[in-house]
Design a protein around this motif. Structure first.
Motif, PDB file in Angstrom:
ATOM      1  N   GLU A  51       0.960  -6.305   4.349  1.00  0.00           N
ATOM      2  CA  GLU A  51       2.395  -6.030   4.368  1.00  0.00           C
ATOM      3  C   GLU A  51       3.179  -7.290   3.966  1.00  0.00           C
ATOM      4  OE1 GLU A  51       2.995  -2.784   4.662  1.00  0.00           O
ATOM      5  OE2 GLU A  51       4.961  -3.477   4.005  1.00  0.00           O
ATOM      6  N   GLY A  52       4.104  -7.125   3.041  1.00  0.00           N
ATOM      7  CA  GLY A  52       4.931  -8.253   2.602  1.00  0.00           C
ATOM      8  C   GLY A  52       4.309  -9.070   1.490  1.00  0.00           C
ATOM      9  N   ARG A  53       3.060  -8.737   1.122  1.00  0.00           N
ATOM     10  CA  ARG A  53       2.388  -9.514   0.058  1.00  0.00           C
ATOM     11  C   ARG A  53       1.436  -8.632  -0.734  1.00  0.00           C
ATOM     12  NH1 ARG A  53      -1.127 -13.274   4.155  1.00  0.00           N
ATOM     13  NH2 ARG A  53      -1.881 -11.609   5.485  1.00  0.00           N
ATOM     14  N   ARG A  54       1.738  -7.346  -0.735  1.00  0.00           N
ATOM     15  CA  ARG A  54       0.867  -6.376  -1.417  1.00  0.00           C
ATOM     16  C   ARG A  54       0.613  -6.774  -2.861  1.00  0.00           C
ATOM     17  NH1 ARG A  54      -1.965  -4.281  -4.124  1.00  0.00           N
ATOM     18  NH2 ARG A  54      -2.362  -2.095  -4.607  1.00  0.00           N
ATOM     19  N   GLU A  55       1.627  -7.357  -3.500  1.00  0.00           N
ATOM     20  CA  GLU A  55       1.514  -7.653  -4.938  1.00  0.00           C
ATOM     21  C   GLU A  55       0.515  -8.784  -5.210  1.00  0.00           C
ATOM     22  OE1 GLU A  55       4.016  -8.315  -3.000  1.00  0.00           O
ATOM     23  OE2 GLU A  55       4.223 -10.492  -3.175  1.00  0.00           O
ATOM     24  N   ARG A  56       0.121  -9.520  -4.178  1.00  0.00           N
ATOM     25  CA  ARG A  56      -0.849 -10.608  -4.398  1.00  0.00           C
ATOM     26  C   ARG A  56      -2.288 -10.097  -4.377  1.00  0.00           C
ATOM     27  NH1 ARG A  56       0.382 -15.253  -0.242  1.00  0.00           N
ATOM     28  NH2 ARG A  56      -1.327 -16.266  -1.384  1.00  0.00           N
ATOM     29  N   ALA A  57      -2.463  -8.807  -4.033  1.00  0.00           N
ATOM     30  CA  ALA A  57      -3.820  -8.282  -3.833  1.00  0.00           C
ATOM     31  C   ALA A  57      -4.167  -7.199  -4.844  1.00  0.00           C
ATOM     32  CB  ALA A  57      -3.927  -7.702  -2.426  1.00  0.00           C
ATOM     33  N   LEU A  58      -5.460  -7.105  -5.139  1.00  0.00           N
ATOM     34  CA  LEU A  58      -6.000  -5.941  -5.840  1.00  0.00           C
ATOM     35  C   LEU A  58      -6.713  -5.108  -4.777  1.00  0.00           C
ATOM     36  CD1 LEU A  58      -7.529  -7.714  -8.969  1.00  0.00           C
ATOM     37  CD2 LEU A  58      -5.485  -6.264  -8.919  1.00  0.00           C
ATOM     38  N   VAL A  59      -6.241  -3.894  -4.563  1.00  0.00           N
ATOM     39  CA  VAL A  59      -6.844  -3.044  -3.538  1.00  0.00           C
ATOM     40  C   VAL A  59      -7.824  -2.079  -4.186  1.00  0.00           C
ATOM     41  CG1 VAL A  59      -6.410  -1.230  -1.845  1.00  0.00           C
ATOM     42  CG2 VAL A  59      -4.893  -3.225  -1.963  1.00  0.00           C
ATOM     43  N   ARG A  85       0.278   2.290  -4.842  1.00  0.00           N
ATOM     44  CA  ARG A  85      -0.677   1.959  -5.913  1.00  0.00           C
ATOM     45  C   ARG A  85      -2.019   1.501  -5.345  1.00  0.00           C
ATOM     46  NH1 ARG A  85      -1.220   0.748 -11.372  1.00  0.00           N
ATOM     47  NH2 ARG A  85      -2.732  -0.900 -11.765  1.00  0.00           N
ATOM     48  N   VAL A  86      -3.092   2.038  -5.935  1.00  0.00           N
ATOM     49  CA  VAL A  86      -4.445   1.555  -5.652  1.00  0.00           C
ATOM     50  C   VAL A  86      -4.992   1.027  -6.977  1.00  0.00           C
ATOM     51  CG1 VAL A  86      -6.799   2.267  -5.095  1.00  0.00           C
ATOM     52  CG2 VAL A  86      -4.891   3.045  -3.675  1.00  0.00           C
ATOM     53  N   ASP A  87      -5.438  -0.237  -6.971  1.00  0.00           N
ATOM     54  CA  ASP A  87      -5.829  -0.869  -8.234  1.00  0.00           C
ATOM     55  C   ASP A  87      -7.164  -0.363  -8.742  1.00  0.00           C
ATOM     56  OD1 ASP A  87      -3.578  -2.927  -8.441  1.00  0.00           O
ATOM     57  OD2 ASP A  87      -4.297  -3.139  -6.380  1.00  0.00           O
ATOM     58  N   LEU A  88      -8.102  -0.145  -7.824  1.00  0.00           N
ATOM     59  CA  LEU A  88      -9.405   0.431  -8.196  1.00  0.00           C
ATOM     60  C   LEU A  88      -9.716   1.549  -7.212  1.00  0.00           C
ATOM     61  CD1 LEU A  88     -12.153   0.550  -9.654  1.00  0.00           C
ATOM     62  CD2 LEU A  88     -12.945  -1.311  -8.163  1.00  0.00           C
ATOM     63  N   TYR A  89      -9.788   2.784  -7.720  1.00  0.00           N
ATOM     64  CA  TYR A  89     -10.077   3.929  -6.841  1.00  0.00           C
ATOM     65  C   TYR A  89     -11.481   4.410  -7.156  1.00  0.00           C
ATOM     66  CZ  TYR A  89      -7.633   6.581  -3.290  1.00  0.00           C
ATOM     67  OH  TYR A  89      -7.199   7.051  -2.084  1.00  0.00           O
ATOM     68  N   GLN A  90     -12.340   4.444  -6.125  1.00  0.00           N
ATOM     69  CA  GLN A  90     -13.753   4.736  -6.352  1.00  0.00           C
ATOM     70  C   GLN A  90     -14.170   6.036  -5.658  1.00  0.00           C
ATOM     71  OE1 GLN A  90     -15.495   0.343  -5.691  1.00  0.00           O
ATOM     72  NE2 GLN A  90     -13.784   0.854  -4.378  1.00  0.00           N
ATOM     73  N   VAL A  91     -15.103   6.733  -6.271  1.00  0.00           N
ATOM     74  CA  VAL A  91     -15.687   7.918  -5.645  1.00  0.00           C
ATOM     75  C   VAL A  91     -16.830   7.417  -4.760  1.00  0.00           C
ATOM     76  CG1 VAL A  91     -16.781  10.149  -5.979  1.00  0.00           C
ATOM     77  CG2 VAL A  91     -15.111   9.322  -7.654  1.00  0.00           C
ATOM     78  N   HIS A  92     -16.625   7.532  -3.436  1.00  0.00           N
ATOM     79  CA  HIS A  92     -17.567   6.939  -2.480  1.00  0.00           C
ATOM     80  C   HIS A  92     -18.845   7.781  -2.411  1.00  0.00           C
ATOM     81  CE1 HIS A  92     -17.685   4.504   1.499  1.00  0.00           C
ATOM     82  NE2 HIS A  92     -18.873   4.556   0.945  1.00  0.00           N
ATOM     83  N   ASN A  93     -19.979   7.131  -2.595  1.00  0.00           N
ATOM     84  CA  ASN A  93     -21.292   7.789  -2.509  1.00  0.00           C
ATOM     85  C   ASN A  93     -21.404   8.997  -3.443  1.00  0.00           C
ATOM     86  OD1 ASN A  93     -21.954   5.910  -0.629  1.00  0.00           O
ATOM     87  ND2 ASN A  93     -21.990   7.292   1.128  1.00  0.00           N
ATOM     88  N   LEU A  94     -20.595   9.019  -4.490  1.00  0.00           N
ATOM     89  CA  LEU A  94     -20.631  10.086  -5.520  1.00  0.00           C
ATOM     90  C   LEU A  94     -20.329  11.472  -4.951  1.00  0.00           C
ATOM     91  CD1 LEU A  94     -23.836   8.956  -7.502  1.00  0.00           C
ATOM     92  CD2 LEU A  94     -21.446   8.312  -7.902  1.00  0.00           C
ATOM     93  N   VAL A  95     -19.688  11.532  -3.793  1.00  0.00           N
ATOM     94  CA  VAL A  95     -19.425  12.838  -3.165  1.00  0.00           C
ATOM     95  C   VAL A  95     -18.470  13.658  -4.047  1.00  0.00           C
ATOM     96  CG1 VAL A  95     -18.485  14.022  -1.139  1.00  0.00           C
ATOM     97  CG2 VAL A  95     -19.782  11.895  -0.851  1.00  0.00           C
ATOM     98  N   ALA A  96     -18.935  14.846  -4.478  1.00  0.00           N
ATOM     99  CA  ALA A  96     -18.132  15.766  -5.304  1.00  0.00           C
ATOM    100  C   ALA A  96     -17.520  15.031  -6.504  1.00  0.00           C
ATOM    101  CB  ALA A  96     -17.043  16.427  -4.454  1.00  0.00           C
TER     102      ALA A  96
END
Ligand SMILES: NC(=O)c1ccc[n+]([C@@H]2O[C@H](COP(=O)([O-])OP(=O)(O)OC[C@H]3O[C@@H](n4cnc5c(N)ncnc54)[C@H](OP(=O)(O)O)[C@@H]3O)[C@@H](O)[C@H]2O)c1
Length: 254
Positions: A51-59, A85-96
């Protein structure tokens, strides 16, 4: 930095302490934070810590459910925690994964998702992971890699290199087990020329010195260890001989 177990905390004092881990990470130049709805409170606790520094991170987070309506809810919750915003969105364990890629592509088209990836922790799923990589629909994978888990060397890392896919390395310290088998200061002496001061740094450099690997995400609940781990993210990288030496040290203490 990873958040599995370490950021799954409920008490306010514990959540504040994890904020100090994030402080240490950002101060040391670490900017990628990996989480998942599978990790209990971790997604929310990470959101609060940023919080307050979201722009410094890649989530980097994940969608993890066979249920379509729940997948939508997971994405909306994450977008709420990470300022839309989510910078990298991953399909966890290839579920569906086919349906989840369609969902994440829709979000990418809306501008709420940066890159799309897929993760799996088990070599038994690497054939399916390779199939997803060949679809051309993902630009990153997350896989386990450390001196005791080298299955990705057979097909996954060469394929990622061929296809130009980014590689995020989970469990770089063997989930904590490998790093606990510290061989001692004298054994690390030959690695000092590579900027290695601790066994944890030797293991992290072992991963990152394979140029097919782009990010390692060690998890810790301690700011001091965060700083220690971050220092391993810069050159000089280990040469082949030094990497083999680290692997021998790890094997000797298995
Ligand atoms: N997609 C998947 O299926 C999947 C599966 C597993 C993991 N992951 C991701 O990958 C991340 C990393 O994997 P992981 O958490 O399983 O294991 P890891 O990062 O290999 O090891 C974490 C453990 O090592 C300890 N540690 C960290 N730095 C240390 C240091 N410098 N010296 C000594 N001990 C140290 C931590 O304890 P302290 O807290 O006491 O420092 C923690 O117990 C996860 O957090 C998660 O984000 C993804």
């Amino acid at each position: 930095m990873g958040t599995w177990r370490t950021f799954d905390v409920t008490w306010p004092a514990e959540a504040r302490a994890r904020g100090e881990v994030v402080d240490a990470a950002l101060d040391a130049g670490v900017d990628l934070f990996d989480t998942s709805p599978m990790y209990g409170q971790a997604e929310r606790v990470l959101g609060a810590a940023l919080e307050g520094r979201r722009e410094r991170a890649l989530v980097a987070t994940k969608v993890w459910t066979p249920d379509d309506a729940e997948a939508e809810r997971q994405v909306q919750r994450a977008l709420g925690w990470y300022h839309g915003r989510v910078d990298l969105y991953q399909v966890h364990n290839l579920v569906a994964w086919r349906r989840r890629l369609t969902l994440l592509e829709r979000e990418r088209d809306r501008g709420t998702v940066g890159a799309i990836g897929a993760t799996h922790y088990s070599p038994s799923a690497f054939g399916e992971l390779a199939e997803v990589m060949r679809t051309g629909r993902i630009s990153a994978i997350q896989i386990p890699y450390n001196p005791h888990e080298r299955d990705v060397e057979r097909t996954i890392l060469p394929l990622a290199e061929d296809l130009g896919i980014g590689v995020v390395v989970m469990r770089p310290l063997g989930g904590g087990r490998l790093v606990r088998s510290d061989p001692g200061a004298a054994a690390l002496e030959p690695l000092r020329a590579f900027g290695v001061e601790t066994w944890g740094q030797a293991l992290l450099k072992w991963v990152l010195s394979d140029r097919r690997c782009h990010v390692a995400i060690p998890a810790t609940s301690r700011p001091g260890r965060m700083r220690e781990n971050a220092a391993a993210g810069a050159p000089p990288w280990l040469d082949d001989e030094a990497r083999a030496y680290v692997a021998r040290l790890a094997d000797a203490r298995a």
